[in-house]
Design an enzyme around this catalytic site. Structure first.
Site, PDB file in Angstrom:
ATOM      1  N   ARG A 168      47.790  53.663  29.314  1.00 15.47           N
ATOM      2  CA  ARG A 168      48.050  53.029  30.617  1.00 15.47           C
ATOM      3  C   ARG A 168      48.386  54.031  31.739  1.00 15.47           C
ATOM      4  O   ARG A 168      49.204  53.742  32.615  1.00 15.47           O
ATOM      5  CB  ARG A 168      49.150  51.972  30.497  1.00 15.47           C
ATOM      6  CG  ARG A 168      48.808  50.797  29.592  1.00 15.47           C
ATOM      7  CD  ARG A 168      47.888  49.824  30.274  1.00 15.47           C
ATOM      8  NE  ARG A 168      47.245  48.897  29.357  1.00 15.47           N
ATOM      9  CZ  ARG A 168      47.688  47.697  29.011  1.00 15.47           C
ATOM     10  NH1 ARG A 168      48.799  47.248  29.524  1.00 15.47           N
ATOM     11  NH2 ARG A 168      47.013  46.933  28.190  1.00 15.47           N
ATOM     12  N   SER A 217      51.637  43.125  32.386  1.00 19.72           N
ATOM     13  CA  SER A 217      52.738  43.578  31.520  1.00 19.72           C
ATOM     14  C   SER A 217      53.711  44.413  32.341  1.00 19.72           C
ATOM     15  O   SER A 217      53.304  45.346  33.032  1.00 19.72           O
ATOM     16  CB  SER A 217      52.192  44.442  30.389  1.00 19.72           C
ATOM     17  OG  SER A 217      51.312  43.682  29.609  1.00 19.72           O
ATOM     18  N   GLU A 299      55.709  49.695  33.178  1.00 17.47           N
ATOM     19  CA  GLU A 299      54.262  49.872  33.336  1.00 17.47           C
ATOM     20  C   GLU A 299      53.870  49.548  34.785  1.00 17.47           C
ATOM     21  O   GLU A 299      52.980  50.174  35.361  1.00 17.47           O
ATOM     22  CB  GLU A 299      53.503  48.960  32.365  1.00 17.47           C
ATOM     23  CG  GLU A 299      51.998  49.140  32.472  1.00 17.47           C
ATOM     24  CD  GLU A 299      51.248  48.437  31.355  1.00 17.47           C
ATOM     25  OE1 GLU A 299      51.715  48.501  30.196  1.00 17.47           O
ATOM     26  OE2 GLU A 299      50.233  47.794  31.656  1.00 17.47           O
TER      27      GLU A 299
HETATM   28  C1  LIG Z   1      47.670  38.607  35.172  1.00 15.24           C
HETATM   29  C2  LIG Z   1      47.509  40.091  34.963  1.00 15.24           C
HETATM   30  C3  LIG Z   1      46.983  40.554  33.766  1.00 15.24           C
HETATM   31  C4  LIG Z   1      46.807  41.939  33.551  1.00 15.24           C
HETATM   32  N1  LIG Z   1      46.278  42.376  32.366  1.00 15.24           N
HETATM   33  C5  LIG Z   1      46.050  43.696  32.173  1.00 15.24           C
HETATM   34  C6  LIG Z   1      45.425  44.160  30.956  1.00 15.24           C
HETATM   35  O1  LIG Z   1      45.077  43.412  30.069  1.00 15.24           O
HETATM   36  N2  LIG Z   1      45.216  45.486  30.816  1.00 15.24           N
HETATM   37  C7  LIG Z   1      45.582  46.384  31.781  1.00 15.24           C
HETATM   38  O2  LIG Z   1      45.356  47.595  31.598  1.00 15.24           O
HETATM   39  N3  LIG Z   1      46.181  45.968  32.931  1.00 15.24           N
HETATM   40  C8  LIG Z   1      46.418  44.657  33.142  1.00 15.24           C
HETATM   41  N4  LIG Z   1      47.017  44.231  34.306  1.00 15.24           N
HETATM   42  C9  LIG Z   1      47.495  45.225  35.300  1.00 15.24           C
HETATM   43  C10 LIG Z   1      46.492  45.612  36.394  1.00 15.24           C
HETATM   44  O3  LIG Z   1      45.525  44.594  36.589  1.00 15.24           O
HETATM   45  C11 LIG Z   1      45.786  46.922  36.064  1.00 15.24           C
HETATM   46  O4  LIG Z   1      46.713  48.007  35.964  1.00 15.24           O
HETATM   47  C12 LIG Z   1      44.739  47.290  37.120  1.00 15.24           C
HETATM   48  O5  LIG Z   1      43.966  48.361  36.636  1.00 15.24           O
HETATM   49  C13 LIG Z   1      45.337  47.663  38.481  1.00 15.24           C
HETATM   50  O6  LIG Z   1      44.259  47.736  39.414  1.00 15.24           O
HETATM   51  P1  LIG Z   1      44.517  47.464  40.978  1.00 15.24           P
HETATM   52  O7  LIG Z   1      43.235  47.628  41.668  1.00 15.24           O
HETATM   53  O8  LIG Z   1      45.212  46.164  41.163  1.00 15.24           O
HETATM   54  O9  LIG Z   1      45.502  48.674  41.323  1.00 15.24           O
HETATM   55  P2  LIG Z   1      46.867  48.637  42.144  1.00 15.24           P
HETATM   56  O10 LIG Z   1      47.843  47.754  41.429  1.00 15.24           O
HETATM   57  O11 LIG Z   1      46.633  48.366  43.552  1.00 15.24           O
HETATM   58  O12 LIG Z   1      47.327  50.158  41.966  1.00 15.24           O
HETATM   59  C14 LIG Z   1      47.696  50.652  40.699  1.00 15.24           C
HETATM   60  C15 LIG Z   1      47.661  52.175  40.744  1.00 15.24           C
HETATM   61  O13 LIG Z   1      46.327  52.607  40.938  1.00 15.24           O
HETATM   62  C16 LIG Z   1      46.243  53.468  42.063  1.00 15.24           C
HETATM   63  N5  LIG Z   1      44.936  53.249  42.695  1.00 15.24           N
HETATM   64  C17 LIG Z   1      44.309  52.083  42.974  1.00 15.24           C
HETATM   65  N6  LIG Z   1      43.116  52.303  43.551  1.00 15.24           N
HETATM   66  C18 LIG Z   1      42.983  53.637  43.661  1.00 15.24           C
HETATM   67  C19 LIG Z   1      41.990  54.493  44.193  1.00 15.24           C
HETATM   68  N7  LIG Z   1      40.847  54.035  44.739  1.00 15.24           N
HETATM   69  N8  LIG Z   1      42.195  55.835  44.118  1.00 15.24           N
HETATM   70  C20 LIG Z   1      43.310  56.343  43.578  1.00 15.24           C
HETATM   71  N9  LIG Z   1      44.301  55.590  43.061  1.00 15.24           N
HETATM   72  C21 LIG Z   1      44.137  54.248  43.102  1.00 15.24           C
HETATM   73  C22 LIG Z   1      47.399  53.060  42.960  1.00 15.24           C
HETATM   74  O14 LIG Z   1      47.771  54.137  43.814  1.00 15.24           O
HETATM   75  C23 LIG Z   1      48.456  52.761  41.926  1.00 15.24           C
HETATM   76  O15 LIG Z   1      49.026  53.986  41.507  1.00 15.24           O
HETATM   77  C24 LIG Z   1      47.190  42.857  34.544  1.00 15.24           C
HETATM   78  C25 LIG Z   1      47.712  42.374  35.769  1.00 15.24           C
HETATM   79  C26 LIG Z   1      47.866  41.018  35.980  1.00 15.24           C
HETATM   80  C27 LIG Z   1      48.421  40.532  37.290  1.00 15.24           C
END
Ligand SMILES: Cc1cc2nc3c(=O)[nH]c(=O)nc-3n(C[C@H](O)[C@H](O)[C@H](O)COP(=O)(O)OP(=O)(O)OC[C@H]3O[C@@H](n4cnc5c(N)ncnc54)[C@H](O)[C@@H]3O)c2cc1C
Length: 309
Positions: A168, A217, A299
């Site tokens: 992660r 999570s 996380e």
């Molecule tokens: C209902 C639910 C279920 C989920 N299930 C899972 C699962 O099964 N597995 C899992 O791994 N995660 C899960 N997640 C967590 C989340 O969806 C993941 O971590 C996802 O990858 C985050 O992506 P985001 O675009 O929302 O990033 P954000 O939350 O906006 O950012 C997360 C991080 O990524 C960085 N970031 C985002 N975009 C960029 C970019 N273009 N360049 C550089 N850095 C960047 C941000 O700076 C930050 O550090 C879940 C979340 C929810 C709400």
């Protein structure tokens, strides 16, 4: 705001509230929010921006708690210019703003298996940064290469070695923005892939609060424990179980609650502040430590400043 903003082709909004851009729906404003038109616009902006100004890339905010005082500096969010998806044989290339679910569906239609992305509600940029994964597959397993713009505005190609994927997480220098990624996806029968994704969605809805305001999570599953002390018995612990055993399933503080459906999902029940959510998370960490001697690690990324008192 005490810094100048270079001219751009995209849009910049000063003092922009961020709560509406996150799944948790909490958080104060960014000094400035920049939506670049395309990679050239992003690179020119970063090259011209005072190097002392902090830059924070944001995906769709599904793994974030933005604190109530907001984020100092420039928040960068990629949009339309960064969501193309191209498929060439096994190679699937997606812009960093493309949603994981769209990439999984497009790949499946083309007979390529990225089904593990289907139920993760983030963008490709966030998936790379968090080494997102589920059902036993992670981004690191299929990653080929990525492109990023550095804080000084240079466009670079990144390999798996550069990103150092771990559970992660991955490493990316501060202020670098991922703009696109390529994956080598195994083949699969489109109908079978579609069926698998439908089953995964149904399983999610059954076991997790997928419609609530959460960030997935809250704590990592603690790795590498052995109940017998034997080396062949090492396994990961489940954070939700430790939380439940500490009596914290359903616990609440202000508008924050540890979800009754899944104890490791910190939830904004409606009127939570970021401070409520973070304080409840810290209380859970304390109780789990008292009960099981294990220090849970966040996380969810918590970013920005607390509200001024
Ligand atoms: C209902 C639910 C279920 C989920 N299930 C899972 C699962 O099964 N597995 C899992 O791994 N995660 C899960 N997640 C967590 C989340 O969806 C993941 O971590 C996802 O990858 C985050 O992506 P985001 O675009 O929302 O990033 P954000 O939350 O906006 O950012 C997360 C991080 O990524 C960085 N970031 C985002 N975009 C960029 C970019 N273009 N360049 C550089 N850095 C960047 C941000 O700076 C930050 O550090 C879940 C979340 C929810 C709400």
């Amino acid at each position: 705001m005490t810094f100048d903003l270079p001219p751009v082709r995209g849009t910049i909004t000063e003092n922009r509230p961020l709560a509406g851009l996150t799944w948790m729906r909490v958080g104060g404003p960014a000094d400035a929010l920049f939506l670049p038109a395309d990679e050239d616009d992003l690179a020119a902006f970063l090259a011209a921006l005072d190097p002392g100004v902090a830059v924070f890339p944001m995906g769709v905010g599904s793994n974030l708690i933005v604190r109530d005082g907001g984020i100092r500096g420039v928040v960068i969010r990629l949009g339309r210019g960064f969501n193309a998806i191209e498929i060439d044989g096994a190679r699937v290339t997606a812009g960093a703003a493309a949603l994981d679910a769209h990439v999984a569906r497009r790949a499946a239609e083309a007979g390529r298996d990225l089904t593990f992305l289907r139920t993760i509600p983030g963008s490709i940029g966030g998936a790379l940064r968090m080494n997102a994964g589920c059902y036993g597959t992670y981004v690191a397993d299929v990653f080929a290469e990525a492109r990023a713009v550095t804080r000084s505005g240079e466009v670079v190609t990144l390999t798996a070695e550069d990103l150092c994927f771990a559970y992660r997480q991955s490493t990316l220098p501060e202020g670098w923005i991922l703009t696109r990624a390529s994956f080598d996806a195994p083949p699969g029968d489109p109908a079978a892939l579609e069926e698998r994704m439908a089953a995964q969605l149904a399983k999610r809805d059954e076991t997790q609060p997928t419609r609530d305001r959460t960030a997935g999570s809250t704590f990592r599953n603690p790795a590498g424990f052995s109940s017998t002390g034997r080396a062949d018995d090492v396994h990961d612990l489940k954070a939700w179980k430790l939380i439940e055993e500490a009596g914290m399933r359903g616990a609440s503080l202000g508008g924050a609650q540890m979800n009754p459906k899944h104890a490791n999902f910190l939830t904004n029940t409606g009127a939570a502040s970021a401070a409520d959510l973070e304080a409840l998370g810290e209380e859970v960490r304390k109780r789990v430590f008292q009960n099981a001697g294990i220090a849970l690690e966040w996380e969810i990324m918590r970013v920005g400043e607390p509200a001024e008192k």
